[in-house]
Design an enzyme around this catalytic site. Structure first.
Site, PDB file in Angstrom:
ATOM      1  N   ARG A  90       0.640  -1.042  -0.129  1.00  0.00           N
ATOM      2  CA  ARG A  90       0.220  -0.176  -0.469  1.00  0.00           C
ATOM      3  C   ARG A  90       0.760   0.881   0.156  1.00  0.00           C
ATOM      4  O   ARG A  90       0.452   2.518  -0.668  1.00  0.00           O
ATOM      5  CB  ARG A  90      -0.632   0.015   1.345  1.00  0.00           C
ATOM      6  N   CYS A 143       6.109  -7.188   6.348  1.00  0.00           N
ATOM      7  CA  CYS A 143       5.367  -8.544   7.505  1.00  0.00           C
ATOM      8  C   CYS A 143       4.816  -9.424   6.525  1.00  0.00           C
ATOM      9  O   CYS A 143       5.711 -10.750   7.295  1.00  0.00           O
ATOM     10  CB  CYS A 143       5.145  -7.270   8.456  1.00  0.00           C
TER      11      CYS A 143
HETATM   12  N1  PCA Z   1       4.491  -3.381   9.702  1.00  0.00           N
HETATM   13  C1  PCA Z   1       4.663  -3.229   8.497  1.00  0.00           C
HETATM   14  C2  PCA Z   1       6.228  -3.793   8.292  1.00  0.00           C
HETATM   15  C3  PCA Z   1       7.180  -3.288   9.116  1.00  0.00           C
HETATM   16  C4  PCA Z   1       6.156  -3.263   9.973  1.00  0.00           C
HETATM   17  O1  PCA Z   1       6.636  -3.154  11.559  1.00  0.00           O
HETATM   18  C5  PCA Z   1       3.902  -4.537   8.111  1.00  0.00           C
HETATM   19  O2  PCA Z   1       2.724  -4.651   9.199  1.00  0.00           O
HETATM   20  O3  PCA Z   1       4.074  -4.575   7.132  1.00  0.00           O
END
Ligand code: PCA
Length: 216
Positions: A90, A143
């Protein structure tokens, strides 16, 4: 020989100045349940983040790997049930990459389930007074990329190692700059949650038979 756990936390991303994932991870004790805890900070960059996790696995040969990220807007700490073989960013990552409608691993299976006992981990956190729930989506950003790549790597190259991903909410410090109804949690509470979740992961080779399902 005592067990070893690798726990990773992300750097800040999306314009934030801190990421509570790493802030909570770095506050963990150096041993949990008799197991050594190795903590590694990883970049919010597609490909480079999962490569850093892989390198840390190679270097430390852990029994358990837990990668921690932030999901701002969630109310609870959420161990993730499933990582999907799909990327759709996104927002750009920290090096400006914004992959859309891509696979994490071109010829990999569509999804992997966590091999740590996510229900037992959520239950242990709730028992310790830290709000937690199992989540059934890790999103389609870095993530999920790290979670899928981790579980693929464990399945294909490190079959003796169990792994999972877990998201934390906004830290209370971050919420001061956000709309009034934004949920948040103190970093110390997150660190406590991570500690009991890791202890539960070490203790339970099989997950507990407790319903955490959702109807929709
Ligand atoms: N959250 C993001 C990427 C790094 C993080 O801490 C995610 O949920 O993809």
């Amino acid at each position: 020989m005592s067990a070893r756990m690798l726990v990773t936390g992300f750097q800040p991303f999306g314009g934030a100045t801190m990421n509570p994932a790493w802030e909570a991870v770095r506050r963990l004790p150096d041993t949990i349940g008799g197991a050594e805890v190795v903590k590694v900070e990883i970049p919010v960059v597609f490909g480079r983040a999962s490569a850093a996790v892989d390198a840390a696995i190679e270097a430390n040969r852990p029994d358990i790997v837990l990668c921690v990220g932030q999901a701002g807007g969630r109310c609870k700490i959420t161990p993730e049930f499933v990582g999907i073989n799909y990327i759709d960013a996104r927002i750009p990552d920290n090096e400006g990459n914004q992959p859309l409608a891509k696979r994490v691993v071109e010829d990999g299976p569509d999804a992997y389930f966590s091999t740590l006992p996510v229900r037992a981990m959520a239950q242990a956190m709730n028992d310790a007074g830290v709000p937690a729930a199992v989540s059934f989506t890790a999103g389609t950003y870095v993530c999920n990329d790290v979670m899928y790549a981790l579980l693929h790597s464990l399945a294909t190259r490190f079959p003796g190692t169990r792994g999972a991903f877990l998201h934390v909410p906004y830290a209370t410090e971050q919420a001061t700059q956000l709309p009034a109804d934004t949920p948040s949690m103190p970093i110390e509470t997150m660190a406590k949650g991570l500690e009991v979740a890791l202890a539960a992961a070490l203790e339970h080779m099989e997950d507990v038979a407790l319903s955490v399902g959702t109807t929709h």
